[in-house]
Design an enzyme around this catalytic site. Structure first.
Site, PDB file in Angstrom:
ATOM      1  N   HIS A   1      -2.618  -6.279   9.102  1.00  0.00           N
ATOM      2  CA  HIS A   1      -1.756  -5.220   9.261  1.00  0.00           C
ATOM      3  C   HIS A   1      -0.671  -5.707  10.639  1.00  0.00           C
ATOM      4  O   HIS A   1      -0.944  -6.235  11.467  1.00  0.00           O
ATOM      5  CB  HIS A   1      -2.075  -3.635   9.622  1.00  0.00           C
ATOM      6  CG  HIS A   1      -2.856  -3.310   8.534  1.00  0.00           C
ATOM      7  ND1 HIS A   1      -2.335  -2.552   7.483  1.00  0.00           N
ATOM      8  CD2 HIS A   1      -4.171  -3.414   8.148  1.00  0.00           C
ATOM      9  CE1 HIS A   1      -3.295  -2.128   6.596  1.00  0.00           C
ATOM     10  NE2 HIS A   1      -4.196  -2.496   7.150  1.00  0.00           N
TER      11      HIS A   1
ATOM     12  N   ASN B   1       0.277  -6.374   5.262  1.00  0.00           N
ATOM     13  CA  ASN B   1       0.562  -5.044   4.948  1.00  0.00           C
ATOM     14  C   ASN B   1       1.471  -4.626   6.341  1.00  0.00           C
ATOM     15  O   ASN B   1       1.362  -4.843   7.502  1.00  0.00           O
ATOM     16  CB  ASN B   1      -0.335  -4.175   4.927  1.00  0.00           C
ATOM     17  CG  ASN B   1      -1.369  -4.132   3.814  1.00  0.00           C
ATOM     18  OD1 ASN B   1      -0.819  -3.911   2.933  1.00  0.00           O
ATOM     19  ND2 ASN B   1      -2.661  -4.945   4.192  1.00  0.00           N
TER      20      ASN B   1
ATOM     21  N   CYS C   1      -1.356   4.653   3.348  1.00  0.00           N
ATOM     22  CA  CYS C   1      -2.160   3.305   3.533  1.00  0.00           C
ATOM     23  C   CYS C   1      -3.288   3.576   4.362  1.00  0.00           C
ATOM     24  O   CYS C   1      -2.884   3.915   5.719  1.00  0.00           O
ATOM     25  CB  CYS C   1      -1.620   2.147   4.018  1.00  0.00           C
ATOM     26  SG  CYS C   1      -2.460   0.789   3.950  1.00  0.00           S
TER      27      CYS C   1
ATOM     28  N   CYS D   1      -9.618  -0.749   1.856  1.00  0.00           N
ATOM     29  CA  CYS D   1      -8.765  -0.005   1.454  1.00  0.00           C
ATOM     30  C   CYS D   1      -9.237   1.579   1.972  1.00  0.00           C
ATOM     31  O   CYS D   1     -10.273   2.098   1.247  1.00  0.00           O
ATOM     32  CB  CYS D   1      -8.403  -0.004  -0.209  1.00  0.00           C
ATOM     33  SG  CYS D   1      -7.398   1.499  -0.602  1.00  0.00           S
TER      34      CYS D   1
ATOM     35  N   GLU E   1       3.094  -2.152   1.439  1.00  0.00           N
ATOM     36  CA  GLU E   1       1.658  -2.676   1.274  1.00  0.00           C
ATOM     37  C   GLU E   1       1.858  -4.077   0.680  1.00  0.00           C
ATOM     38  O   GLU E   1       2.410  -4.450  -0.434  1.00  0.00           O
ATOM     39  CB  GLU E   1       0.914  -1.820   0.319  1.00  0.00           C
ATOM     40  CG  GLU E   1       0.264  -0.693   1.115  1.00  0.00           C
ATOM     41  CD  GLU E   1      -0.731  -0.093   0.233  1.00  0.00           C
ATOM     42  OE1 GLU E   1      -1.597  -0.736  -0.194  1.00  0.00           O
ATOM     43  OE2 GLU E   1      -0.852   1.051   0.422  1.00  0.00           O
TER      44      GLU E   1
ATOM     45  N   THR F   1      -6.071   1.932   5.765  1.00  0.00           N
ATOM     46  CA  THR F   1      -6.160   1.096   6.804  1.00  0.00           C
ATOM     47  C   THR F   1      -4.972   0.847   7.577  1.00  0.00           C
ATOM     48  O   THR F   1      -5.201   0.676   9.014  1.00  0.00           O
ATOM     49  CB  THR F   1      -6.781  -0.258   5.955  1.00  0.00           C
ATOM     50  OG1 THR F   1      -5.679  -0.538   5.140  1.00  0.00           O
ATOM     51  CG2 THR F   1      -8.065  -0.166   5.423  1.00  0.00           C
ATOM     52  N   GLY F   2      -3.857   0.957   7.004  1.00  0.00           N
ATOM     53  CA  GLY F   2      -2.584   0.928   7.763  1.00  0.00           C
ATOM     54  C   GLY F   2      -2.545   2.033   8.968  1.00  0.00           C
ATOM     55  O   GLY F   2      -2.250   1.702  10.079  1.00  0.00           O
TER      56      GLY F   2
HETATM   57  N1  LIG Z   1      -2.620  -3.326   0.009  1.00  0.00           N
HETATM   58  C1  LIG Z   1      -3.603  -3.510   0.716  1.00  0.00           C
HETATM   59  C2  LIG Z   1      -4.985  -3.091   0.250  1.00  0.00           C
HETATM   60  C3  LIG Z   1      -4.953  -1.513  -0.195  1.00  0.00           C
HETATM   61  C4  LIG Z   1      -4.699  -0.363   1.164  1.00  0.00           C
HETATM   62  C5  LIG Z   1      -4.907   0.929   0.948  1.00  0.00           C
HETATM   63  N2  LIG Z   1      -3.971   1.259   0.290  1.00  0.00           N
HETATM   64  C6  LIG Z   1      -5.539   1.786   1.979  1.00  0.00           C
HETATM   65  O1  LIG Z   1      -5.444   2.607   1.892  1.00  0.00           O
HETATM   66  O2  LIG Z   1      -5.858   0.959   3.104  1.00  0.00           O
HETATM   67  C7  LIG Z   1      -4.024  -4.905   1.105  1.00  0.00           C
HETATM   68  O3  LIG Z   1      -3.696  -6.059   0.082  1.00  0.00           O
HETATM   69  O4  LIG Z   1      -4.602  -5.362   2.028  1.00  0.00           O
END
Ligand SMILES: N[C@@H](CCC[C@H](N)C(=O)O)C(=O)O
Length: 288
Positions: free
Chosen positions: A170, A201, A228, A76, A219, A230-231
């Site tokens: 993703h 995601n 997000c 995250c 997400e 990582t997104g």
């Molecule tokens: N929903 C994601 C985990 C959370 C990611 C996050 N909000 C970020 O900022 O990267 C998953 O299930 O992979």
């Protein structure tokens, strides 16, 4: 009933309930239910999920992230910046640069402080993106090294998929106009499509120029969120793979909650810079 001390924090509006596991004890089996309970906006505190700040044998601190449906993710980005701020401001670390363990591996965080020694900005080296379809995972493309601009269809809507894992999966889709992105209609369908065995995601991205893009996310496990991390990293990597952006260049990603700066370095590491904020602290009355 027992009580749990919590801190609610956000990174660009992506908000989680943070629990300091250096001081609290929670049974492992209770964690998914607790994440759902604290996230509930009516009967809980209200959040996109729950993040545990845990001791680690190999780093000063370890992050565990649970979405608001109780599922646990491996990474995250917004959470990492908040964990870095929490760790620094609560003396869990002494240096301004330190490692954080995640279920997806180790990352390095660097905090920038203001005149009051409070963390104003955090830069995280998120490591290398994972691009092999089997490792993301995404099915149907095992003959390919990478899934870049591949034709797919969800609910009879044709889209071009670029798939990237930043420790978590993703699915990135480029659109002409971010305002028209089918986030509400296709987000939940893409998230649970059988093409993604671990679910995914889903991100829609409008490229403005080689160093600027608009971004919206559905997400996995939480639905639409303001941001997000990582997104945003996955979107920047996808833009480079589609020749819409360049390596070793700062890319400003405009998320619903604000901006992140992402840079996919020549050595393969993806760097993310952005803010982390405390909303409130309190005690949660935990009903078992
Ligand atoms: N929903 C994601 C985990 C959370 C990611 C996050 N909000 C970020 O900022 O990267 C998953 O299930 O992979």
């Amino acid at each position: 009933m027992d009580t749990l001390k919590f801190t609610k924090m956000h990174g660009l509006g992506n908000n989680y309930i943070y629990i300091n596991m250096f001081e609290e004890t929670i049974d492992e089996a209770d964690l998914p239910k607790l994440a759902m309970a604290v996230s509930n906006p009516y009967t809980g505190i209200g959040s996109d999920g729950m993040i545990l700040i845990c001791p680690s044998k190999l780093a000063p601190v370890k992050m565990r992230i649970f979405n608001n449906d109780g599922s646990e993710a491996k990474n995250c980005g917004n959470g990492l910046r908040c964990v870095a701020k929490f760790a620094y401001e609560n003396d869990l670390v002494k240096e301004t640069e330190f490692q954080i363990e995640t279920l997806g591996g180790f990352v390095t965080a660097k905090v920038t402080t203001d005149n009051n020694n409070k963390v104003s900005l955090v830069t995280v080296n998120m490591g290398n993106p994972i691009l092999q379809p089997q490792q993301i995972p995404v099915t149907g493309f095992n003959h390919l090294q990478q899934v870049v601009n591949e034709e797919v269809s969800f609910d009879d809507t044709p889209l071009k998929l670029t798939a990237v894992s930043m420790g978590n999966p993703h699915a990135v889709f480029f659109v002409d106009n971010i305002e028209d992105a089918p986030l509400h209609s296709l987000g939940p369908i893409i998230e649970k499509d059988s093409m993604f065995p671990d679910w995914v995601n889903a991100e829609f991205v409008e490229v403005v120029s080689k160093n600027e893009m608009h971004f919206r996310v559905w997400e996995r496990g939480s639905g639409i969120t303001q941001a997000c991390g990582t997104g945003a990293c996955a979107a920047a990597v996808a833009a480079v793979l589609n020749e819409k952006a360049e390596r070793n260049t700062d890319i400003t990603v405009h998320l619903a909650g604000g901006d992140l700066i992402i840079n996919w370095k020549d050595n393969g590491d993806v760097w993310m810079t952005g803010p982390a904020e405390i909303i409130c602290t309190g005690e949660y009355h935990n009903k078992r």
